[in-house]
Design an enzyme around this catalytic site. Structure first.
Site, short mmCIF file in Angstrom:
data_model
loop_
_atom_site.label_atom_id
_atom_site.label_comp_id
_atom_site.label_asym_id
_atom_site.label_seq_id
_atom_site.Cartn_x
_atom_site.Cartn_y
_atom_site.Cartn_z
N LYS A 81 0.84 -1.20 0.00
CA LYS A 81 0.00 0.00 0.00
C LYS A 81 0.87 1.25 0.00
O LYS A 81 1.90 1.30 0.70
CB LYS A 81 -0.90 -0.03 1.25
CG LYS A 81 -1.96 1.07 1.30
CD LYS A 81 -2.86 0.87 2.53
CE LYS A 81 -3.90 1.96 2.69
NZ LYS A 81 -4.71 1.79 3.93
N SER A 156 -9.66 2.29 3.19
CA SER A 156 -8.81 3.02 2.27
C SER A 156 -7.92 2.12 1.42
O SER A 156 -7.41 2.54 0.40
CB SER A 156 -7.91 3.98 3.05
OG SER A 156 -7.04 3.27 3.92
N SER A 180 -9.56 -0.30 7.32
CA SER A 180 -9.08 -0.21 5.93
C SER A 180 -8.40 -1.45 5.38
O SER A 180 -8.10 -1.50 4.19
CB SER A 180 -8.14 0.97 5.78
OG SER A 180 -8.89 2.15 5.78
N1 GLN Z 1 -12.76 4.33 6.69
C1 GLN Z 1 -12.11 4.73 7.90
C2 GLN Z 1 -11.72 6.18 7.82
O1 GLN Z 1 -11.96 6.77 6.81
C3 GLN Z 1 -10.92 3.87 8.19
C4 GLN Z 1 -9.72 4.26 7.44
C5 GLN Z 1 -8.55 3.39 7.73
O2 GLN Z 1 -8.67 2.36 8.37
N2 GLN Z 1 -7.40 3.82 7.28
O3 GLN Z 1 -11.19 6.73 8.75
#
Ligand code: GLN
Length: 513
Positions: A81, A156, A180
């Site tokens: 990532k 994400s 994410s």
């Molecule tokens: N969707 C969550 C957020 O927008 C989690 C994001 C993540 O785990 N990086 O904060």
């Protein structure tokens, strides 16, 4: 090569490499070819690292021929990532503000990957600074879900999940601040693991919310996640929150689980993480998985975690507060983009404002504003302070629930993959994707998402398994048991049912080796 090496799991690739059925160059080239063929449609990769990946593969092949003792995953390619820094390879965190930045160092987990001889295929797309649940907040275009190209791959870490689901990589690294790794896993039919907080070094992760961030594996099988998790995990003196001492034996737990015996294991169904707001097909697949676990000898109990209801609210105060501080370093002076004001004096402050204005996307700006507001004098106690209290209550809910159950379970995400644009104008609807995953981050406990079949809409559903901190092995045991029961029920891997992807040769940065 008659066999398509991209269809093999990492464990199968490792076996074939050891037996010298094929070389790492063969395996790496097969995945690079697959990227060329399908990534035009999927857009999982921001940068393809072809030349270096093949060089690593060649060197591993030579060492193997020379009889050197190698890491079990040596020669198995992996995607990373783009929020994880990689020396000499562009790292953007999905943001324009970092465009063109080439890190001078490796994250600890990347060092481990390189030392073990895994060719790095490239960097995967993501929501900007890991803020989002759909990868639509990337500054570099959407990643598409291999199950349906009109739908989101989760976020994400949509790029890592889609790369693995589309057979562009057998392994990938994700990061999970609020879900994410697990939510993209759920909506793409892949396995995703958020380790215990401190189980995998955060050194070299571009921080979103330091007390919540955790890197972990994205794979197609539970065993592959265990193999990767053991490789990247362990104590790191460069991360002050890293857990000292030996980590539990995860591969052993997965192997034990795959035998299908769960007698004596208590599985706690979290009452608050199902029902209203959860898609019918998601709840149906969840119930079916519970039946399978019961059939393997597990005892299913119901537990209540009354404060989970406030987890989302607490998260959206703590996370932006930490993010607003972490992102202050992107000032146009040190990394990547620098924009000078169009008119007027070029002072440091005005360069910062112009750079941030041009470099950050809307969601990032929204969270920085939220965070600075929550931390400001006069509001700190009411917002940040209260959220921290809720966090303690959630940790206590977990502790109480784990007195009655060895693992806790729920659907990973309330719905299957939604269409692009569906939730883009409604941040709250987007945030709700993580209701089931966020409690684990707030408490620091590990979580795993295992594919649990297809909903009525034909799209993948995830089954979440949570364990107490430092007991990650429990989720591998239960996850592998469920996976093997589901495989027999389906008569083969779920991803075999995904539609064929359109192929077209595309040009990507760094693609040509
Ligand atoms: N969707 C969550 C957020 O927008 C989690 C994001 C993540 O785990 N990086 O904060």
């Amino acid at each position: 090569m008659s066999e398509d090496l991209t269809r093999l799991s990492a464990a199968e690739l490792a076996e074939g490499l050891t037996a010298r059925d094929f070389s790492s160059v063969d395996a790496t080239q097969a995945h690079l070819d697959r990227i060329v063929a399908v990534d035009g449609a999927v857009n999982a990769f921001l940068h393809v690292n072809a030349e270096e990946a093949l060089a690593t593969a060649r060197s591993v092949d030579e060492r193997r021929v020379a009889g050197e003792e190698l890491h079990p995953l040596a020669g198995v390619p992996i995607a990373v990532k783009d929020v994880v820094v990689t020396r000499g390879m562009p790292t953007t965190a999905g943001s324009k503000i970092l465009e063109g930045w080439i890190p001078p160092y490796d994250a600890t987990l990347v060092e481990k990957i390189r030392a073990a001889g895994l060719p790095i295929l490239g960097k995967t797309n993501m929501d900007e600074f890991a803020m989002g649940s759909s990868t639509e907040h990337s500054a570099f275009g959407n990643t598409r879900n291999p199950w349906d190209l009109d739908r989101i791959p989760g976020g994400s870490g949509g790029g890592s999940a889609a790369a693995v689901a589309a057979f562009e990589a057998p392994l990938a690294i994700g990061t999970d601040t609020g879900g994410s790794i697990r939510q993209p896993g759920a909506v793409t039919g892949t396995v995703g693991v958020k380790p215990t907080y401190g189980g995998v070094s955060r050194y070299g992760l571009i921080a979103m919310a330091s007390s919540l961030d955790q890197a972990g594996p994205v794979t197609r099988t539970v065993l592959d996640s265990a193999l990767l998790h053991e490789l990247i995990g362990g104590y790191d003196p460069r991360d002050s929150t890293s857990i000292p001492g030996r980590a539990p034996a995860l591969v052993d737990a997965a192997v034990q689980g795959a035998t299908g015996d769960l007698s004596g294991v208590r599985v706690g169904v979290v009452k608050e993480l199902n029902g209203e707001g959860y898609q019918e097909g998601v709840s149906a697949r969840f119930a079916q998985s519970l039946d399978l676990l019961r059939g393997l000898g597990a005892e299913i109990v119901e537990v209540s975690c009354p404060h989970f209801e406030y987890a989302l609210g607490a998260y959206y105060l703590i996370m932006p507060s930490e993010a607003s501080s972490n992102l202050a370093k992107f000032d146009g002076m040190r990394f990547g983009l620098r924009v000078e004001p169009e008119e007027g004096p070029v002072t440091a402050e005005r360069v910062m404002a112009a750079t941030r204005g041009a470099g950050f996307g809307d969601e990032v700006k929204r969270r920085i504003i939220l965070g600075t507001y929550a931390l400001s004098a006069g509001y700190y106690d009411a917002y940040y302070g209260s959220a921290q209290k809720v966090r303690t209550l959630i940790q206590r809910d977990f502790a109480a629930a784990f007195e009655h159950a060895d693992v806790l379970v729920s659907p990973t995400a309330p719905t299957t993959a939604f269409r692009f644009g569906e939730k883009l104008d409604d941040p709250l609807a987007m945030y709700l994707n993580d209701v089931a995953t966020i409690p684990a981050n707030l408490a620091g406990v590990p979580g795993m998402s295992v594919p649990a079949g297809l909903s009525d809409d034909g799209l993948p559903v995830g089954f979440q398994i949570l364990a107490p901190a430092k007991a990650d092995d429990r989720m591998y045991r239960v996850g592998a048991a469920l996976e093997s029961a589901l495989l027999s029920a389906w008569g083969g891997p779920l991803l075999d049912r995904a539609p064929a992807l359109p192929t077209a040769t595309i040009e990507k940065e760094g693609q040509v080796g």
